[in-house]
Design an enzyme around this catalytic site. Structure first.
Site, mmCIF file in Angstrom:
data_model
loop_
_atom_site.group_PDB
_atom_site.id
_atom_site.type_symbol
_atom_site.label_atom_id
_atom_site.label_comp_id
_atom_site.label_asym_id
_atom_site.label_seq_id
_atom_site.Cartn_x
_atom_site.Cartn_y
_atom_site.Cartn_z
ATOM 1 N N HIS A 187 -3.581 -15.895 -1.131
ATOM 2 C CA HIS A 187 -3.297 -15.151 0.101
ATOM 3 C C HIS A 187 -3.158 -16.066 1.294
ATOM 4 C CE1 HIS A 187 -4.318 -11.707 -2.364
ATOM 5 N NE2 HIS A 187 -3.440 -11.125 -1.584
ATOM 6 N N GLU A 426 1.035 -3.338 -10.385
ATOM 7 C CA GLU A 426 0.689 -4.763 -10.425
ATOM 8 C C GLU A 426 -0.209 -5.098 -11.609
ATOM 9 O OE1 GLU A 426 -1.272 -5.971 -6.779
ATOM 10 O OE2 GLU A 426 -2.388 -4.104 -6.633
ATOM 11 N N ASP A 450 0.311 -10.194 -8.429
ATOM 12 C CA ASP A 450 -0.713 -9.887 -9.421
ATOM 13 C C ASP A 450 -0.096 -9.558 -10.783
ATOM 14 O OD1 ASP A 450 -3.297 -10.252 -8.333
ATOM 15 O OD2 ASP A 450 -2.898 -8.596 -6.963
ATOM 16 N N CYS A 497 6.966 -5.442 -3.335
ATOM 17 C CA CYS A 497 6.328 -6.009 -2.138
ATOM 18 C C CYS A 497 5.652 -7.345 -2.437
ATOM 19 C CB CYS A 497 5.348 -5.027 -1.512
ATOM 20 S SG CYS A 497 3.973 -4.616 -2.575
HETATM 21 C C1 PEP Z 1 0.887 -8.423 -5.201
HETATM 22 O O1 PEP Z 1 -0.079 -8.521 -5.962
HETATM 23 O O2 PEP Z 1 2.037 -8.744 -5.507
HETATM 24 C C2 PEP Z 1 0.700 -7.919 -3.830
HETATM 25 C C3 PEP Z 1 1.727 -7.625 -3.052
HETATM 26 O O3 PEP Z 1 -0.575 -7.780 -3.373
HETATM 27 P P1 PEP Z 1 -1.520 -9.003 -2.992
HETATM 28 O O4 PEP Z 1 -0.673 -10.237 -2.949
HETATM 29 O O5 PEP Z 1 -2.107 -8.682 -1.664
HETATM 30 O O6 PEP Z 1 -2.513 -9.006 -4.080
HETATM 31 MG MG MG Z 2 -1.938 -7.564 -5.523
#
Ligand code: PEP
Ligand code: MG
Length: 538
Positions: A187, A426, A450, A497
């Site tokens: 992140h 995910e 994920d 996303c």
């Molecule tokens: C993902 O897992 O692709 C996602 C958009 O959520 P995060 O990156 O916050 O886990």
């Molecule tokens: Mg995620």
């Protein structure tokens, strides 16, 4: 001197290097001789902290509103608390220890004392007193706290940055960040993209880099310390070219996301907090496809209240003025740790107690968020999305809880709208169940970050595995197709996303598969739009 690293966001940054140190665990018991001089150092640090907090309060007031800003007022009050300051001064005087050590020790003692009190309010102050002490220690150690006490923008060097630390960086001051550890898919890396700044990980910079001039080359993954004048000039030129490219992209503002043959797609942006909306608007995204609401929790020292959350979501809805704002419910756990949740350490946090699993058990926390979301829905076009879903049963339970929340709001005469409900796809389980899940919700948004980690069994946090993390793996591409087809069959719209949505080498593939939406970092919206407009699917 050139240090190699791995780039997580391209671009060039030129500026002074500042090493970020975590205040904790670094304070040794140091004997001093001049007690009065040490007390004076403490008094001066206290004044500086007071000024920082006043500035932070002003900034927070503008960015996140009065309720959220109040925390900095509490910190200011704590800084002035006689019991606390006298304990520090006494310790310096009687034990002849450094101000840093006295502050850290007193901070720990007071924080423990608060934590054991009967009163909820006082217990909550434990984290605050720790925060104030950390601030004082950083000032005493002469470290920039998110650049707050340096006027010039700088390049931040750190061992590692937790997402909670990254969100608190003063974005107007940090030109780039470089860390020794961390992985491409963490992140922290995602936040660098949101901040639109070049960033490197795995760069083993020397300690004496502090204060020197530096260049971060996010294209080649290099940190150049103390560059020769000719090198500086060359990079300045590149930086100018980059700005020119960015300026040209601006011409795509107001244009549609449509291919030459007329295929359209929605292009939304991912954000971590309300302040990021400025960048969403500046880059002309059609909506917000992922608001990672957990950052509200990560930025706070305690559970954000319903009112605080309501204000944040309402501002997002209002600022987007009728455009869609998809807010994902709390997704903590794994790399996003929030101390006050008191979660146990786990062997496999990525596959552990996280996201919707916590929400379904901690109904109080979940309901507070849902109440805030529904109340905010009245002020714009909010949609709600749930992370880490693995089964139809989970979605049904969520829907029951939503029904309870609506009933409560009805009874209290709070207005709200009917909102679209969606889930993140995910986990491989959600992919395999996508046909059934589509019957339950209005939309799917694929979390490729994920989904890739769970499908390929590759920990996205482990830098050793970055080379194995093949986001174009045929297993992922097959899954994407399956998700779109099953979603559409069940009447859902389907988007992406995860970070893969911004991969322009796949834009054509996504369009051919039939995706309805891509949600990417605000800074790359126009680049993806350019790619879409260059394609012809005939
Ligand atoms: C993902 O897992 O692709 C996602 C958009 O959520 P995060 O990156 O916050 O886990
Ligand atoms: Mg995620």
């Amino acid at each position: 001197m050139t240090i190699e690293g791995k780039s997580v966001y391209s671009g060039v940054a030129i500026g002074r290097l500042v090493i970020y140190q975590k205040a904790e665990n670094q304070i040794k018991r140091t004997k001093i001789t001049d007690r009065e001089a040490e007390i004076k150092r403490f008094e001066e640090a206290k004044d500086t902290a007071g000024r920082q907090l006043a500035l932070l309060y002003e900034r927070a007031l503008k960015e996140v509103g009065e309720t959220n800003a109040a925390i900095f007022e509490v910190h200011q009050m704590m800084l002035e608390d006689m019991d606390y300051t006298e304990a520090i001064v006494n310790m310096i005087r009687t034990q002849e220890v450094s101000a840093e050590y006295a502050v850290a020790m007193t901070g720990d003692t007071f924080s423990e004392m608060f934590a054991q009190m009967d009163d909820d309010y006082m217990r909550e102050r434990a984290a605050d007193v720790k925060d104030v002490s950390n601030r004082l220690v950083q000032i005493l150690q002469g470290k920039a706290e998110g650049g707050l006490d340096t006027d010039e923008p700088f390049i931040l060097l750190a061992d590692d940055l937790a997402p909670s630390e990254t969100v608190q960086l003063d974005k107007s001051k940090v030109l780039s960040f470089v860390t020794r550890h961390g992985s491409t898919n963490s992140h922290t890396a995602i936040l660098a993209r949101t901040m639109n700044i070049p960033a490197l990980i795995g760069a083993d910079f020397p300690e004496d880099a502090e204060g020197k001039m530096g260049i971060v080359d996010g294209y080649e993954g290099k940190l150049i310390i103390d560059p020769a004048v000719s090198v500086l000039e060359e990079y300045q030129k590149r930086k100018n070219q980059e700005e020119e490219k960015r300026r040209l992209l601006q011409e795509l503002k107001g244009k549609e996301n449509v291919t030459k043959d007329g295929t359209r797609i929605n292009l939304y942006a991912n954000i971590g907090n309300v302040a990021d909306i400025a960048s969403v608007l500046a880059n002309d995204a059609g909506g917000i496809g992922l608001f990672r609401s957990e950052f509200l929790y990560l930025e706070s020292n305690d559970y954000p209240t319903e009112e605080e959350q309501f204000q944040a979501y309402r501002r997002a809805a209002e600022m987007m003025a009728g455009k869609k704002v998809i807010i994902r419910t709390l997704d903590i756990g794994a790399d996003k740790q929030v101390d006050y949740f008191g979660l146990d350490k786990e062997e496999n946090p990525a596959m552990g107690y996280r996201a919707i699993r916590i929400c379904l058990e901690r109904r109080d926390v979940f309901k507070t968020q849902l109440r805030a979301l529904y109340r905010a829905s009245y002020y714009g076009n909010i949609a709600i999305m749930f992370p880490m879903i693995i089964s139809v049963a989970e979605v049904r339970t969520i829907k029951t809880i939503i029904a309870e929340v609506k009933k409560e709001l009805d009874a209290e005469f709070f207005p709200y709208k009917e909102v679209e409900i969606g889930i993140m796809i995910e986990t491989p389980a959600a992919v395999m169940m996508s046909e059934e899940l589509a019957q339950e919700v209005d939309f799917f948004s694929v979390g490729t970050n994920d989904l890739t980690q769970y499908t390929l069994a590759i920990d996205r946090q482990n830098p050793k595995l970055d080379d194995f993390y093949d986001s174009h793996h045929p297993a992922i591409l097959k899954m994407l197709k399956m998700i779109v087809d099953n979603g559409h069959k069940g009447g859902c719209w389907v988007g992406i996303c995860g970070e893969l949505g911004a991969d322009i080498t796949l834009t054509e593939t996504f369009l051919r598969m039939g995706f309805d939406e891509l949600s990417v970092s605000p800074s790359v919206v126009l680049k993806v739009r350019q790619q879409i407009r260059s394609l012809d699917l005939r």
